[in-house]
Scaffold this active site. Structure first.
Site, PDB file in Angstrom:
ATOM      1  N   LYS A 196      -4.062   1.042   8.856  1.00 56.60           N
ATOM      2  CA  LYS A 196      -5.341   0.522   9.344  1.00 56.60           C
ATOM      3  C   LYS A 196      -5.080  -0.459  10.483  1.00 56.60           C
ATOM      4  O   LYS A 196      -4.386  -1.453  10.292  1.00 56.60           O
ATOM      5  CB  LYS A 196      -6.103  -0.194   8.226  1.00 56.60           C
TER       6      LYS A 196
ATOM      7  N   TRP B 242       0.822  -1.206   0.000  1.00 56.48           N
ATOM      8  CA  TRP B 242       0.000   0.000   0.000  1.00 56.48           C
ATOM      9  C   TRP B 242       0.862   1.264   0.000  1.00 56.48           C
ATOM     10  O   TRP B 242       0.603   2.204  -0.741  1.00 56.48           O
ATOM     11  CB  TRP B 242      -0.951  -0.028   1.184  1.00 56.48           C
TER      12      TRP B 242
ATOM     13  N   VAL C 243       1.522  -8.447   5.949  1.00 54.81           N
ATOM     14  CA  VAL C 243       0.785  -8.504   7.204  1.00 54.81           C
ATOM     15  C   VAL C 243      -0.711  -8.695   6.952  1.00 54.81           C
ATOM     16  O   VAL C 243      -1.293  -8.039   6.100  1.00 54.81           O
ATOM     17  CB  VAL C 243       1.005  -7.198   8.002  1.00 54.81           C
TER      18      VAL C 243
ATOM     19  N   ARG D  62      -5.983 -10.296   2.051  1.00 56.10           N
ATOM     20  CA  ARG D  62      -5.122 -11.155   2.864  1.00 56.10           C
ATOM     21  C   ARG D  62      -5.894 -11.729   4.052  1.00 56.10           C
ATOM     22  O   ARG D  62      -5.705 -12.889   4.428  1.00 56.10           O
ATOM     23  CB  ARG D  62      -3.898 -10.370   3.350  1.00 56.10           C
TER      24      ARG D  62
ATOM     25  N   ALA E 168      -4.178  -2.709  -3.090  1.00 57.90           N
ATOM     26  CA  ALA E 168      -3.030  -1.999  -3.652  1.00 57.90           C
ATOM     27  C   ALA E 168      -2.801  -2.358  -5.117  1.00 57.90           C
ATOM     28  O   ALA E 168      -2.518  -1.479  -5.945  1.00 57.90           O
ATOM     29  CB  ALA E 168      -1.782  -2.312  -2.823  1.00 57.90           C
TER      30      ALA E 168
ATOM     31  N   LYS F 277     -13.120  -3.974   9.979  1.00 52.97           N
ATOM     32  CA  LYS F 277     -13.583  -4.827   8.865  1.00 52.97           C
ATOM     33  C   LYS F 277     -12.663  -6.017   8.651  1.00 52.97           C
ATOM     34  O   LYS F 277     -13.090  -7.060   8.129  1.00 52.97           O
ATOM     35  CB  LYS F 277     -13.723  -4.004   7.582  1.00 52.97           C
TER      36      LYS F 277
END
Length: 333
Positions: free
Chosen positions: A105, A11, A279, A255, A140, A191
């Protein structure tokens, strides 16, 4: 505009590339010096965004002070659990009028704070007045491929929000404004927990009905936590709430959904995570969200079952059964 981007994951790299394409002078910071050298030579991030050639004018550095110093804007894209330490290192180098944009996030595990609260603890008040928070339904890879995308920037200062909106927006990247910082941040963090649950449901073969139920009831839990933290309920109906939730629960590039899928298929969490380079924020956020809901006195049955699956080794099928057999109630609070 002279911009530093801190964090060279998928990102952070994508945002740096976008800003460079938008005509700004951008330097991307990566922790790994060898990655910086490879990006300089190949214009590719072979670890986190390998299939894309980055903009020719994008610069790279592993010197955090260099990337932060004298910039008009610094974009923070480090993982949420290390953002505090990274900002502490960068803050002494920032110019007086630097705009800070957090695109991280998550919820910090030790403090149960969203990133805006973390920044309040490590930055002086005058810097916080020039801070903004970027969140929304974004993979991304799709942004790097210039596929149309929309998201939200939140700031207490509308002029700062407008500035960030203008700097990031282009023909394939549309940014909306908000003043609800906590709501925008929590949508992007919580989320991920529901996406893990949706992935588990899919991995168990439960189909579209179950996934739709999890998304809808998950949104209700996200909203309850947000309202308890003085976020606006309607924010969760927007891009940073419902939009990000739907994307992350249904998209094959997610992910967190992928981790859930593997859990539903019977794999152990530690085995799944050991094979991942990038991650999956949802695992750590599940712990934070569970503890936060308990602190706030908010009912979050899906988040609670996710905590039990991830940290107490509860069988996912038993978790689904317990959710389905809860006492019956009205849909709307």
């Amino acid at each position: 505009m002279n911009i530093g981007v801190i964090g060279a994951g998928s990102w952070g790299t994508t945002l740096a590339d976008l800003l460079s394409k938008n005509g700004h002078a951008v330097t991307l910071w990566a922790y790994e010096q060898d990655l910086v050298e490879r990006m300089r030579k190949s214009a590719k991030n072979d670890l986190y965004l390998p299939d894309f050639t980055l903009h020719e004018k994008l610069a790279y550095s592993s010197d955090l002070g260099e990337v932060a110093a004298g910039k008009d804007m610094v974009v923070l894209v480090a993982p949420s659990q290390v953002l505090r330490a990274v900002v502490r290192q960068a803050e002494p180098h920032l110019a007086k009028d630097t705009i800070l944009v957090s695109a991280a996030k998550g919820i910090e595990n030790d403090t149960l704070m969203p990133m805006s609260e973390v920044l309040k603890e490590v930055l002086p008040e005058e810097r916080l007045q020039r801070a903004a928070y970027l969140s929304g339904p974004t993979f991304a890879r799709e942004v790097a491929a210039e596929i149309p995308t929309a998201l939200t920037v939140a700031s207490e200062d509308e002029n700062i929000a407008r500035t960030v909106q203008k700097i990031f927006s282009c023909e394939y990247f549309r940014v909306y404004r908000s003043s609800d910082i906590v709501g925008v941040e929590l949508g992007g963090a919580l989320k991920n927990v529901i996406a893990l649950a949706a992935g588990i449901s899919d991995g168990l073969g439960y189909g579209y009905n179950a996934r739709a139920a999890l998304i809808t009831r998950g949104l209700a839990e996200m909203t309850r936590i947000g309202v308890a933290m003085v976020a606006r309920e309607r924010t969760f109906m927007g891009l940073s709430g419902m939009g990000d939730l739907v994307l992350t629960c249904t998209g094959d590039l997610s992910r967190n959904r992928s981790v859930g899928l593997e859990l539903g298929r019977g794999r152990k969490l530690e085995d799944i995570l050991s094979g991942m380079r990038m991650v999956a924020e949802g695992v750590k956020t599940t712990l934070s969200a569970y503890q936060l809901a308990k602190r706030l006195g908010v009912e979050t049955p899906i988040i609670e079952q996710m905590y039990l699956i991830l940290f107490e080794n509860k069988d996912p099928r038993d978790a689904v059964a317990d959710l389905m057999q809860r006492s019956l109630k009205a849909e709307m609070d």
